[in-house]
Motif scaffolding. Structure first.
Motif, PDB file in Angstrom:
ATOM      1  N   LEU A   1     -12.033  82.942  51.788  1.00 48.58           N
ATOM      2  CA  LEU A   1     -11.132  82.386  52.320  1.00 48.58           C
ATOM      3  C   LEU A   1     -10.972  81.242  53.320  1.00 48.58           C
ATOM      4  O   LEU A   1     -12.007  81.251  54.010  1.00 48.58           O
TER       5      LEU A   1
ATOM      6  N   ALA B   1     -13.184  89.420  49.139  1.00 54.63           N
ATOM      7  CA  ALA B   1     -12.458  88.297  49.496  1.00 54.63           C
ATOM      8  C   ALA B   1     -12.932  88.251  51.064  1.00 54.63           C
ATOM      9  O   ALA B   1     -12.655  89.408  51.703  1.00 54.63           O
ATOM     10  N   SER B   2     -13.143  87.273  51.688  1.00 59.19           N
ATOM     11  CA  SER B   2     -13.648  87.227  53.084  1.00 59.19           C
ATOM     12  C   SER B   2     -13.665  85.978  53.533  1.00 59.19           C
ATOM     13  O   SER B   2     -14.055  84.906  52.887  1.00 59.19           O
ATOM     14  N   TRP B   3     -13.307  85.849  55.004  1.00 62.94           N
ATOM     15  CA  TRP B   3     -13.775  84.400  55.518  1.00 62.94           C
ATOM     16  C   TRP B   3     -15.132  84.140  56.020  1.00 62.94           C
ATOM     17  O   TRP B   3     -15.562  83.264  56.634  1.00 62.94           O
TER      18      TRP B   3
ATOM     19  N   LEU C   1     -11.767  93.754  50.546  1.00 66.10           N
ATOM     20  CA  LEU C   1     -11.313  92.670  51.396  1.00 66.10           C
ATOM     21  C   LEU C   1     -12.176  93.152  52.827  1.00 66.10           C
ATOM     22  O   LEU C   1     -11.656  94.079  53.525  1.00 66.10           O
TER      23      LEU C   1
ATOM     24  N   TYR D   1      -9.197  92.557  58.956  1.00 63.65           N
ATOM     25  CA  TYR D   1      -8.834  92.415  57.747  1.00 63.65           C
ATOM     26  C   TYR D   1      -7.742  93.469  57.508  1.00 63.65           C
ATOM     27  O   TYR D   1      -7.027  93.388  56.400  1.00 63.65           O
TER      28      TYR D   1
ATOM     29  N   HIS E   1     -14.798  85.309  47.186  1.00 65.22           N
ATOM     30  CA  HIS E   1     -13.668  84.537  47.432  1.00 65.22           C
ATOM     31  C   HIS E   1     -13.930  84.292  48.700  1.00 65.22           C
ATOM     32  O   HIS E   1     -13.360  84.975  49.464  1.00 65.22           O
TER      33      HIS E   1
ATOM     34  N   ASN F   1      -4.631  83.531  56.502  1.00 66.80           N
ATOM     35  CA  ASN F   1      -5.294  83.480  55.145  1.00 66.80           C
ATOM     36  C   ASN F   1      -4.247  84.103  53.939  1.00 66.80           C
ATOM     37  O   ASN F   1      -4.849  84.406  52.861  1.00 66.80           O
TER      38      ASN F   1
ATOM     39  N   PHE G   1      -5.201  84.743  50.037  1.00 63.85           N
ATOM     40  CA  PHE G   1      -5.447  85.916  49.599  1.00 63.85           C
ATOM     41  C   PHE G   1      -4.786  86.384  48.416  1.00 63.85           C
ATOM     42  O   PHE G   1      -4.977  87.077  47.593  1.00 63.85           O
TER      43      PHE G   1
ATOM     44  N   LEU H   1      -4.703  91.411  57.496  1.00 63.80           N
ATOM     45  CA  LEU H   1      -4.357  90.306  56.313  1.00 63.80           C
ATOM     46  C   LEU H   1      -4.240  91.269  55.115  1.00 63.80           C
ATOM     47  O   LEU H   1      -3.256  90.758  54.226  1.00 63.80           O
ATOM     48  N   SER H   2      -4.281  92.616  55.069  1.00 61.56           N
ATOM     49  CA  SER H   2      -4.097  93.227  53.894  1.00 61.56           C
ATOM     50  C   SER H   2      -2.727  93.531  53.649  1.00 61.56           C
ATOM     51  O   SER H   2      -2.021  94.218  52.830  1.00 61.56           O
TER      52      SER H   2
END
Length: 365
Positions: A49, A31-33, A6, A84, A47, A60, A64, A87-88
């Protein structure tokens, strides 16, 4: 092992970790935007986001969680504790390693009480922590609830790409250079002042041989070019602009001395310094963050006080007046990187950190 990173896919360090892990036989998804850089190995699965920008760190979460549910990673390695890392917090029942990078633990918590509260919570939510340097691990401990072990997982150097090459163009010029984003944090203004002081102090024959190369783009370029003019060094200073990372080794091969006079402790490791050392280029660095940690003072380079262009100019003078010292420190720098900071060794350390985390869960953590 199945690993979900991530992390900002637009960052070269994310790409290097992903590709390096794949080359070690690890199944890697990212996974990343952020838009991925070109150059990822085809085995790396991305992936995207949906929510972009800063709000993505908060919005997200459901997307996620869906990635985790479908991929079923053995562990998640989130990079950057503030963005991130937030987000985690959506990771549940899967081992989570949070890797801190620099400004996330040095600068972000000082922005506001809310930032500090968010960072402390993000760190507490992780099952394990990693830092690229010992200096930053000490800083990270400040935001931990109690004392926690922090693995040191440095960004290693590809010693096959970054290596000593014959300097066939070794003219009479002595090239001093840096490769950095042109932002106040990195002290390019201090380098310009140190270079001007150096030229004023050495005799004319040496002064006429000195050249300065500033490689990198950034918002401060115009201001720095004006400063070079006011210091009377414009004619011997080149602002090269941003170059692809693939071109960095050939640019370093042009330098006689590499300089990094960063002024903030959030300069937490010093990849560019080690890249220069791997190419046999002696370094002059400021005593901030993790920079002194990657330099053996007096052997691979010289460490000077931060915000002190006079001290930096004296260090540069030691080198420009002694070609033998340049060669000795350059060779020692190469040996230092091969011994302690090769990319293969860094991958070994990261994989050991992953395995330790998995073992702790299997042991009923």
């Amino acid at each position: 092992m199945r690993v979900l990173l991530l992390s900002p896919a637009s960052n070269i360090h994310t790409q290097r970790w992903a590709n390096g892990l794949v080359e070690r036989g690890i199944d890697v998804h990212v996974a990343s935007w952020h838009m991925p850089l070109p150059g990822y190995l085809p085995e790396v699965v991305h992936h995207d986001l949906p929510w972009k920008g800063g709000k993505g760190y908060f919005l997200n979460g459901p997307a996620f969680r869906k990635v985790i549910k479908e991929y079923k990673p053995d562990l998640v390695n989130a990079h950057y504790a503030s963005g991130y890392g937030t987000l985690s917090r959506w990771v549940k029942n899967t081992p989570l390693l949070l890797s801190v990078w620099g400004s996330d633990v040095y600068d972000f918590p000082n922005e506001s009480p809310v930032s500090r509260w968010l960072l402390i919570g993000n760190i507490a939510a992780a099952d394990a922590l990693a830092s690229t340097s010992h200096a930053m691990s000490v800083q990270t401990q400040k935001w931990c609830k109690g004392t926690r072990p922090i693995a040191v997982t440095p960004f290693g150097i590809d010693i096959n790409r970054f290596q000593i090459t014959a300097r066939s163009d070794k003219r009479d010029e002595i090239r001093i250079g840096t490769i950095k984003t042109l932002l106040p944090k990195y002290g390019i203004d201090l380098l310009l002042k140190a270079f001007a002081l150096l030229r004023a102090r050495v005799d004319q024959a040496v002064s006429e041989r000195l050249r300065l190369e500033i490689v990198g783009g950034g918002e401060s370029r115009e201001e720095l070019e004006k400063l070079a003019g006011s210091l009377g060094i414009s004619e011997v200073t080149s602002f090269v602009g941003k170059i692809p990372h693939a071109d960095v080794p050939s640019r370093l091969a042009r330098f006689d001395i590499y300089v990094a006079l960063s002024r903030l402790d959030s300069e937490s490791f010093g990849v560019a310094v080690l890249e220069a050392s791997a190419c046999g280029v002696p370094v002059v660095v400021s005593d901030v963050g993790g920079l002194p940690e990657v330099v053996v003072h007096g052997e691979t380079g010289l460490v000077v006080p931060r915000e002190d262009p006079h001290a930096a100019s004296l260090a540069l003078e030691q080198l420009v007046l002694d070609r033998g010292k340049i060669m000795m420190m350059g060779n020692s720098g190469r040996e230092h990187v091969v011994r302690s900071y090769s990319w293969e060794k860094s991958l070994d350390i990261m994989l050991e950190t992953y395995q330790n985390l998995l073992n702790s869960f299997e042991g009923g953590k």
